[in-house]
Design a protein around this motif. Sequence first.
Motif, PDB file in Angstrom:
ATOM      1  N   ARG A   1       0.553  -1.324  -0.020  1.00 29.66           N
ATOM      2  CA  ARG A   1      -0.058  -0.038  -0.124  1.00 29.66           C
ATOM      3  C   ARG A   1       0.792   1.061  -0.004  1.00 29.66           C
ATOM      4  NH1 ARG A   1      -1.299   3.177   4.369  1.00 29.66           N
ATOM      5  NH2 ARG A   1      -3.130   4.493   3.855  1.00 29.66           N
ATOM      6  N   ARG A   2       1.735   1.418   0.792  1.00 26.56           N
ATOM      7  CA  ARG A   2       2.520   2.615   1.075  1.00 26.56           C
ATOM      8  C   ARG A   2       3.498   2.957  -0.264  1.00 26.56           C
ATOM      9  NH1 ARG A   2       3.547   4.676   6.000  1.00 26.56           N
ATOM     10  NH2 ARG A   2       4.545   6.329   4.917  1.00 26.56           N
ATOM     11  N   ALA A   3       3.926   1.903  -0.810  1.00 27.09           N
ATOM     12  CA  ALA A   3       4.691   2.181  -1.852  1.00 27.09           C
ATOM     13  C   ALA A   3       3.948   2.192  -3.257  1.00 27.09           C
ATOM     14  CB  ALA A   3       5.690   0.708  -2.168  1.00 27.09           C
ATOM     15  N   ILE A   4       2.620   1.906  -3.181  1.00 25.11           N
ATOM     16  CA  ILE A   4       1.760   2.148  -4.216  1.00 25.11           C
ATOM     17  C   ILE A   4       1.334   3.744  -4.242  1.00 25.11           C
ATOM     18  CG2 ILE A   4      -0.392   1.862  -5.023  1.00 25.11           C
ATOM     19  CD1 ILE A   4       0.059  -1.021  -4.711  1.00 25.11           C
ATOM     20  N   LEU A   5       0.875   4.142  -2.976  1.00 24.06           N
ATOM     21  CA  LEU A   5       0.341   5.492  -2.685  1.00 24.06           C
ATOM     22  C   LEU A   5       1.485   6.511  -3.055  1.00 24.06           C
ATOM     23  CD1 LEU A   5      -1.782   5.132   0.592  1.00 24.06           C
ATOM     24  CD2 LEU A   5      -2.287   5.268  -1.801  1.00 24.06           C
ATOM     25  N   ASP A   6       2.717   6.050  -2.525  1.00 29.28           N
ATOM     26  CA  ASP A   6       3.972   6.961  -2.845  1.00 29.28           C
ATOM     27  C   ASP A   6       4.134   7.328  -4.615  1.00 29.28           C
ATOM     28  OD1 ASP A   6       5.998   8.457  -1.873  1.00 29.28           O
ATOM     29  OD2 ASP A   6       7.374   7.133  -2.963  1.00 29.28           O
ATOM     30  N   TYR A   7       4.010   6.178  -5.017  1.00 24.68           N
ATOM     31  CA  TYR A   7       4.134   6.302  -6.626  1.00 24.68           C
ATOM     32  C   TYR A   7       2.763   7.102  -7.251  1.00 24.68           C
ATOM     33  CZ  TYR A   7       4.419   4.864 -11.550  1.00 24.68           C
ATOM     34  OH  TYR A   7       4.463   4.846 -12.679  1.00 24.68           O
ATOM     35  N   TRP A   8       1.555   6.630  -6.495  1.00 25.94           N
ATOM     36  CA  TRP A   8       0.398   7.500  -7.171  1.00 25.94           C
ATOM     37  C   TRP A   8       0.551   8.922  -6.916  1.00 25.94           C
ATOM     38  CZ3 TRP A   8      -3.839   8.401  -3.622  1.00 25.94           C
ATOM     39  CH2 TRP A   8      -4.994   9.120  -4.124  1.00 25.94           C
ATOM     40  N   ALA A   9       1.180   9.388  -5.820  1.00 22.00           N
ATOM     41  CA  ALA A   9       1.218  10.933  -5.332  1.00 22.00           C
ATOM     42  C   ALA A   9       2.200  11.582  -6.363  1.00 22.00           C
ATOM     43  CB  ALA A   9       1.878  10.891  -3.869  1.00 22.00           C
ATOM     44  N   GLU A  10       3.122  10.659  -6.887  1.00 22.76           N
ATOM     45  CA  GLU A  10       4.150  11.317  -7.726  1.00 22.76           C
ATOM     46  C   GLU A  10       4.009  11.236  -9.352  1.00 22.76           C
ATOM     47  OE1 GLU A  10       7.844   9.824  -6.426  1.00 22.76           O
ATOM     48  OE2 GLU A  10       7.779  10.547  -4.474  1.00 22.76           O
ATOM     49  N   HIS A  11       2.792  10.553  -9.506  1.00 16.82           N
ATOM     50  CA  HIS A  11       2.516  10.407 -11.176  1.00 16.82           C
ATOM     51  C   HIS A  11       1.285  10.748 -11.266  1.00 16.82           C
ATOM     52  CE1 HIS A  11       6.269   7.961 -10.351  1.00 16.82           C
ATOM     53  NE2 HIS A  11       6.465   8.007 -11.621  1.00 16.82           N
ATOM     54  N   GLU A  12       1.041  10.959 -12.792  1.00 22.91           N
ATOM     55  CA  GLU A  12      -0.178  11.551 -12.998  1.00 22.91           C
ATOM     56  C   GLU A  12      -1.059  10.147 -13.710  1.00 22.91           C
ATOM     57  OE1 GLU A  12      -0.596  14.990 -15.423  1.00 22.91           O
ATOM     58  OE2 GLU A  12       0.864  16.076 -14.278  1.00 22.91           O
ATOM     59  N   GLU A  13      -1.348   9.084 -12.871  1.00 19.14           N
ATOM     60  CA  GLU A  13      -2.275   8.043 -12.874  1.00 19.14           C
ATOM     61  C   GLU A  13      -3.213   7.853 -11.975  1.00 19.14           C
ATOM     62  OE1 GLU A  13      -0.203   4.381 -14.152  1.00 19.14           O
ATOM     63  OE2 GLU A  13       1.876   5.504 -13.932  1.00 19.14           O
ATOM     64  N   THR A  14      -4.259   7.382 -12.527  1.00 21.52           N
ATOM     65  CA  THR A  14      -5.398   7.167 -11.207  1.00 21.52           C
ATOM     66  C   THR A  14      -4.895   5.807 -10.412  1.00 21.52           C
ATOM     67  OG1 THR A  14      -6.426   5.323 -12.569  1.00 21.52           O
ATOM     68  CG2 THR A  14      -7.305   7.701 -12.842  1.00 21.52           C
ATOM     69  N   LEU A  15      -5.309   6.087  -9.093  1.00 22.93           N
ATOM     70  CA  LEU A  15      -4.924   4.988  -8.096  1.00 22.93           C
ATOM     71  C   LEU A  15      -5.386   3.575  -8.665  1.00 22.93           C
ATOM     72  CD1 LEU A  15      -3.677   4.129  -5.657  1.00 22.93           C
ATOM     73  CD2 LEU A  15      -5.777   4.403  -4.258  1.00 22.93           C
ATOM     74  N   GLY A  16      -6.161   3.681  -9.312  1.00 24.11           N
ATOM     75  CA  GLY A  16      -7.043   2.394  -9.852  1.00 24.11           C
ATOM     76  C   GLY A  16      -5.959   1.690 -10.968  1.00 24.11           C
ATOM     77  N   ALA A  17      -5.396   2.679 -11.687  1.00 31.05           N
ATOM     78  CA  ALA A  17      -4.542   2.200 -12.829  1.00 31.05           C
ATOM     79  C   ALA A  17      -3.368   1.815 -12.292  1.00 31.05           C
ATOM     80  CB  ALA A  17      -4.196   3.566 -13.844  1.00 31.05           C
ATOM     81  N   VAL A  18      -2.619   2.276 -11.030  1.00 34.70           N
ATOM     82  CA  VAL A  18      -1.528   2.079 -10.612  1.00 34.70           C
ATOM     83  C   VAL A  18      -1.694   0.571 -10.044  1.00 34.70           C
ATOM     84  CG1 VAL A  18       0.084   2.439  -8.637  1.00 34.70           C
ATOM     85  CG2 VAL A  18      -0.843   4.279 -10.282  1.00 34.70           C
ATOM     86  N   VAL A  19      -2.561   0.361  -9.334  1.00 37.23           N
ATOM     87  CA  VAL A  19      -3.119  -1.060  -8.462  1.00 37.23           C
ATOM     88  C   VAL A  19      -3.229  -2.106  -9.576  1.00 37.23           C
ATOM     89  CG1 VAL A  19      -4.643  -2.155  -7.308  1.00 37.23           C
ATOM     90  CG2 VAL A  19      -3.889  -0.029  -6.585  1.00 37.23           C
ATOM     91  N   SER A  20      -3.859  -1.695 -10.941  1.00 36.40           N
ATOM     92  CA  SER A  20      -3.956  -2.628 -11.867  1.00 36.40           C
ATOM     93  C   SER A  20      -2.782  -2.850 -12.517  1.00 36.40           C
ATOM     94  CB  SER A  20      -5.130  -1.933 -12.919  1.00 36.40           C
ATOM     95  OG  SER A  20      -6.546  -1.986 -12.416  1.00 36.40           O
ATOM     96  N   HIS A  21      -1.815  -2.044 -12.821  1.00 34.31           N
ATOM     97  CA  HIS A  21      -0.717  -2.146 -13.440  1.00 34.31           C
ATOM     98  C   HIS A  21       0.067  -3.151 -12.443  1.00 34.31           C
ATOM     99  CE1 HIS A  21       2.848  -1.258 -16.014  1.00 34.31           C
ATOM    100  NE2 HIS A  21       3.395  -1.299 -14.736  1.00 34.31           N
TER     101      HIS A  21
END
Length: 144
Positions: A95-115
């Motif tokens: 979770r924390r690594a995913i949220l950190d990545y999400w905060a720094e990029h222009e992708e939706t959280l759903g797209a990051v989790v799916s990827h």
Amino acid sequence: MPDADLNRWSQTMAPSLDDIEALAIAALESLPEPFRGLSAGVTCAVAEFAEDEVLEELGIESPFDLMGLFQGIGMHEAGAVPATGQMPNHVVLYRRAILDYWAEHEETLGAVVSHVLIHEIGHHFGFSDDDMEALEAEAEAEGR
């Protein structure tokens, strides 16, 4: 920025472990066939961070550098049917690594989790990280 927008953000909490798990389940359920059927036995869990032992084994210094991990024996090694006593293949999302990545990029959280989930499921099918990077580059070049 209108006050309504500020109020919405002041009330918003970071997505929980359960929120990330719900996104992962939705991503699994949206896999096209035959991949969805072939990955039906793969379990998925969400943790805050990878354990220190996992990071050390993988040679990763920061827990923010690992968003997901496949654990098990890929289909290319063992076939589609697990051996007696073999634990099911398992994906852990961090979770924390995913949220950190999400905060720094222009992708939706759903797209990051799916990827991340699809990348880890790729290991279940026997793809290496290099294989998946090549497939992603090819898809990007083709505009998919």
